[in-house]
Design a protein around this motif. Structure first.
Motif, mmCIF file in Angstrom:
data_model
loop_
_atom_site.group_PDB
_atom_site.id
_atom_site.type_symbol
_atom_site.label_atom_id
_atom_site.label_comp_id
_atom_site.label_asym_id
_atom_site.label_seq_id
_atom_site.Cartn_x
_atom_site.Cartn_y
_atom_site.Cartn_z
ATOM 1 N N ILE A 59 -0.955 -7.578 3.995
ATOM 2 C CA ILE A 59 -0.893 -6.137 3.780
ATOM 3 C C ILE A 59 0.458 -5.616 4.265
ATOM 4 C CG2 ILE A 59 -1.771 -3.887 4.507
ATOM 5 C CD1 ILE A 59 -3.609 -5.130 2.557
ATOM 6 N N TYR A 92 -4.248 4.009 -0.604
ATOM 7 C CA TYR A 92 -5.229 4.417 0.406
ATOM 8 C C TYR A 92 -5.324 5.932 0.374
ATOM 9 C CZ TYR A 92 -7.274 5.372 4.996
ATOM 10 O OH TYR A 92 -8.065 5.832 6.016
ATOM 11 N N LEU A 126 -6.411 2.290 8.080
ATOM 12 C CA LEU A 126 -5.538 1.313 7.429
ATOM 13 C C LEU A 126 -4.384 0.844 8.308
ATOM 14 C CD1 LEU A 126 -4.726 -0.290 4.887
ATOM 15 C CD2 LEU A 126 -3.360 1.700 4.191
ATOM 16 N N PHE A 132 0.822 -1.211 0.000
ATOM 17 C CA PHE A 132 0.000 0.000 0.000
ATOM 18 C C PHE A 132 0.855 1.260 0.000
ATOM 19 C CE2 PHE A 132 -4.041 -2.037 1.118
ATOM 20 C CZ PHE A 132 -4.968 -1.111 0.622
ATOM 21 N N ALA A 157 -1.634 -0.944 -4.247
ATOM 22 C CA ALA A 157 -2.902 -0.321 -3.860
ATOM 23 C C ALA A 157 -2.640 1.026 -3.199
ATOM 24 C CB ALA A 157 -3.674 -1.230 -2.898
#
Length: 408
Positions: A49, A91, A39, A26, A89
């Motif tokens: 993650i 956030y 998160l 992330f 990804a």
């Protein structure tokens, strides 16, 4: 009490398993306070993650944030994060007015996006965002609007006691103490798409839609309070709205940024219409009916505390004149910190009782990105309709819609 304390301690200081090979990396845009619960904390206990990088308008602030939370890479700009091929990804906990632009940029760059709510400033942006061609491709990018509370088992237990077609009235309320949101907070900045309905009240609106399993036909009333100082006079610091839904039911939402210092849990109270219950033991001239009220206390922070109260009011009466012969009430209270406790269609979904709603949501986000089956999901269509409801309320209030981004 001991179990509650243990649950909360584990929720805020969770075990940290070894990260798996192929974990989702992330990047975070902005060193916002919301990022911790949204998160950073739930990612600690998720083996798939990895928090890889962060950028902020102020690099010094980003470096301090990264050091505090163990994020290895700090980048100069948001675009640097998006352009990084090692980032899977993004956030986005940025101010509301920046959500549309940076989500579109991330999606076009091939990144999955976990987007803080509200996903956009208005339904014009929503239509553009959720109709991006990249989102409709097989195995394309995943985009999730982070209405985290909807993923908690307590919410699904609550819903199991409700038949949407029978709902006649819903009252929802939420609040934050006044000390938490000062005049200079971004939640009261019109140019950043602020307003209580945009921020906290969005949870109420979303919950009304969830309970009725439908979209409102009309906003019947929307009363707001504002600071009449010429600076914040387009942003509501509290509101009360009333909507009519297709089944004729009324949904009300009230929320405030100026709540008492004595915190009150959020509440959703559902009243359902009277229903006839077949009872062969009664003579043909009599009937048995029940009306139900279901209340979820704590729909926003269920891991801390929640309770589902179910109150069934029974009446045996004459059919001809509807005069009651006998009345009684049956009340029960329930809780569900896991889906096993909630039962129903999701009873086999694994998880821990200390998982916050953010952690339940992250579990499903990872499943979606990895191409696995998701037990529960918030679709782009759902988010598009959510933005329409918010617009409906702002139009009724007279404050007007939040500004539309010029980015395309």
């Amino acid at each position: 009490m001991i179990s509650t304390i243990n649950r909360l301690i584990t929720a805020f200081w969770p075990p940290e398993p070894e990260k798996k090979s192929g974990a989702i990396k992330f990047g975070i845009l902005g060193a916002a306070q919301a990022a911790y619960l949204g998160l950073i904390l739930p990612a600690k206990s998720h083996p798939e993650i990895v928090l890889q990088a962060i950028s902020a308008r102020d690099r010094t602030r980003a470096e301090e944030f990264a050091k505090k939370h163990g994020i290895p890479d700090v980048r100069d700009t948001y675009q640097d994060i998006i352009d990084d091929p090692n980032i899977d990804a993004i956030y986005i906990p940025l101010p509301n007015s920046l959500h549309f632009e940076w989500t579109v940029r991330a999606i076009r760059a091939g990144k999955h996006v976990l987007l803080e709510k509200p996903s956009v400033s208005n339904s014009t942006e929503a239509k553009l965002l959720y109709n991006l061609p990249e989102l409709s491709q097989p195995n394309g990018q995943v985009l999730l609007e982070a209405f985290h509370n909807r993923f908690h088992p307590a919410v699904h237990l609550f819903r199991s006691f409700i038949n949407p077609a029978d709902v006649v009235h819903v009252h929802t309320d939420s609040m934050v103490p006044w000390l938490m949101v000062g005049k200079d907070n971004i939640g009261l900045n019109y140019n950043l798409s602020g307003g209580c309905m945009m921020m906290l009240g969005g949870y109420n609106f979303n919950f009304l839609r969830l309970i009725f399993d439908d979209e409102p036909e009309e906003c019947l009333a929307c009363d707001t309070n504002i600071f009449k100082d010429g600076v914040h006079d387009k942003c509501d610091y509290d509101f009360k709205t009333k909507f009519r839904f297709p089944n004729g039911g009324i949904g009300e939402a009230t929320s405030t940024f100026r709540g008492s210092l004595l915190w009150k849990p959020s509440e959703a109270r559902v009243t359902m219409k009277e229903v006839v219950i077949p009872d062969k033991s009664l003579p043909s001239t009599q009937e048995k009916v029940v009306s139900r009220q279901v209340t979820l206390h704590g729909f926003l922070n269920a891991v801390v505390w929640h309770r589902v109260d179910v109150k069934d009011s029974f009446v045996i009466r004459n059919k001809n004149d509807r005069q009651p012969i006998k009345k009684w009430v049956k009340s029960q209270s329930h809780k569900a910190y896991t889906y096993k406790e909630a039962g129903g269609e999701f009873k086999d979904l694994s998880g821990e009782d200390w998982w916050m709603s953010y952690r339940w949501m992250l579990e499903e986000f990872v499943n979606k990105v990895k191409g696995r089956q998701t037990q529960y999901w918030i679709s782009g269509e759902d988010s598009l309709k959510q933005s329409g409801m918010v617009d409906m309320a702002y139009e009724k209030s007279g404050l007007g819609l939040r500004p539309t981004s010029s980015f395309r």
